[in-house]
Structures are given as structure tokens and as C-alpha cells.
Design an enzyme around this catalytic site. Sequence first.
Site, mmCIF file in Angstrom:
data_model
loop_
_atom_site.group_PDB
_atom_site.id
_atom_site.type_symbol
_atom_site.label_atom_id
_atom_site.label_comp_id
_atom_site.label_asym_id
_atom_site.label_seq_id
_atom_site.Cartn_x
_atom_site.Cartn_y
_atom_site.Cartn_z
ATOM 1 N N ASP A 1 0.910 -1.148 -0.021
ATOM 2 C CA ASP A 1 -0.017 -0.033 0.122
ATOM 3 C C ASP A 1 1.061 1.223 -0.020
ATOM 4 O OD1 ASP A 1 -1.756 2.235 0.782
ATOM 5 O OD2 ASP A 1 -3.108 0.872 2.045
ATOM 6 N N GLY B 1 -1.461 -4.315 -3.065
ATOM 7 C CA GLY B 1 -1.630 -3.057 -2.677
ATOM 8 C C GLY B 1 -2.797 -2.698 -1.587
ATOM 9 N N HIS B 2 -3.155 -1.498 -1.908
ATOM 10 C CA HIS B 2 -4.123 -0.680 -1.181
ATOM 11 C C HIS B 2 -5.684 -1.346 -1.135
ATOM 12 C CE1 HIS B 2 -5.662 2.591 1.004
ATOM 13 N NE2 HIS B 2 -6.688 2.857 0.197
ATOM 14 N N PHE B 3 -5.898 -1.715 -2.497
ATOM 15 C CA PHE B 3 -7.156 -2.100 -2.773
ATOM 16 C C PHE B 3 -7.012 -3.888 -2.926
ATOM 17 C CE2 PHE B 3 -8.322 1.922 -3.866
ATOM 18 C CZ PHE B 3 -9.644 1.895 -3.529
ATOM 19 N N ALA B 4 -6.900 -4.230 -1.646
ATOM 20 C CA ALA B 4 -6.423 -5.856 -1.487
ATOM 21 C C ALA B 4 -7.529 -6.670 -2.047
ATOM 22 C CB ALA B 4 -5.923 -5.984 -0.298
#
Length: 285
Positions: free
Chosen positions: A236, A262-265
Amino acid sequence: MTISYKYQQVGKVNVFYREAGPKNAPVLLLLHGFPSSSHMFRDLIPQLAGTYRVIAPDLPGFGYTQAPPRGEFDYSFDNLAAVVDEFTQALSLNKYALYVFDYGAPTGYRLAMAHPERVTAIISQNGNAYLDGFSDQWTAWEEYWRNPSAETREACRVTLSADVIENWQYRTGADSTRLGPDGYMLDIALMSRPGAEEIQLDLILDYRSNLDRYPEFQAYFRKYQPPLLAVWGRHDPAFIPAGAEAYKRDLPAAHVHLLDTGHFALETHCSEIAQMIRSFLEQHL
């Protein structure tokens, strides 16, 4: 599994939400983040709704929730939490586990502090509550917090661009072969609606209020010891893994899992996260 798409009027806000699962099952309330909506849970809901009553609202200013324009509604995190609070009461949700992501974390933690007796467990997916969790990529936002002006506000507008949404928020750290376009394309489309950017810039300025309340969130964790699962995309660019590990300071029994994304797992690791959630909730609900 059938997913229902509904609206619930809460004051001046008509909240859009997705719901699935047995009416008498334990409730799991999913709170999305920036710049997304309940659409981010489209793949997760069917994997959990066999056992749980899963409810995912769109926050005011996001998705398909119908909210008043700026000037008629104050777009702040206190108000996001107040709307979700009234939404849960309108649906008679007296007990629920929380899944919080990004903006959903400070929104959900306000709710938990107001009604600690209602929260049965917490899943934090890249949902920060500690200063440890911030990367070094917040410069423009931090300057806006320190010195709110037309210039610093404008400097944050790039955060809302299609390029940043797709390439920085969604693609950073994610396996491109597992990342479909549906999530970021919808976010980009909704962000392009008239007035949407100004609402988001108001929320970016108010994000500083969340940092001020971190000590309160942490005091809530220490006092009430809610069962907590932190499942984090380790790459992330905004919220680094230290933010997941920090929960253990106040919740020694917290479960922490770092995923290679990343952020939007959920966009790349939904099945893995769903299995972790099922295992976690089976232990605590």
C-alpha cells in the site's frame, strides 16, 4: 446467493446499500474507503453471505448514496459516522462486526466509540488508526491541513485524477494479471460527476480530524478489547504495514496478516481475505 440493492432514508441522506445473507444471521457491516463505494465488496459479499447478514452502505459523497450538495450538508468524518449510525439504527442493527477500509476506518471507529456494546469484532483492511501507518506520500495533504488555502486545496486535486486513482491507488503493489478494471473505472466515472471533487476536497481537509482522534480510537481498543483482524496489502503506497502491526500495542490478541498486494487488496486477494474473515469470525462470534 442473492444480493439486494436498496435505499434507506436517513435525514436528508438517502443511503444506497447492498445486502445479502439470512436476516437472523450475525451482522457484518462493511464500510468502504476513498475513492470507492460498496462496489468494492462485490466479490466479497457472496463469499460471506452464506453465514452472515452482510450489509454494505455507500457513504455520503460516494457511490449511489443521494446526499445534499455542499452548503446543505457538511462533508466531514463526524457527519459520515453520524449518517452510518442512524442507518444502523434504521435497520435495527443492534449488534454487528465491522469491516473497515481506508476512510471506513475513522468512520467505523467513531461508531464503535459511540456504541461499544454493539461491536462484536473488527476487520481492518488497510484501515489506519496509528501514526505508524502513514507513508511519506502525504505531503500535499499535510500542507493543506497545516495551511488551508485555495492554493493548497488545488494542490490536492491531482489526488482525484483518473491517473492517480488507477495507477497509484489501484495498481501500486498489485499483480496486474489479477487486477480487473471494474473497480477503478467506476471510481473514476463517479469522481467525474459535477461537484464530486469539491466534496472530496472538503473530506481531505477534514481528514486531519482523524489523526486528532487516534488517541481516542486507541483508548477504545485498550478499554474494550474488541477482537480484531488486520489484513493488509503490504505494498500500500499510503498505509504501510507498520499501521497493521501497531494494533497489537493496544490489542495484544489481534490477528495481523500482510498480503502481497496493494491498497485495494480485495481486488486481487478477495478469496484469501474471505477465508481469513470466516476463520476469524468463527472464533469470535
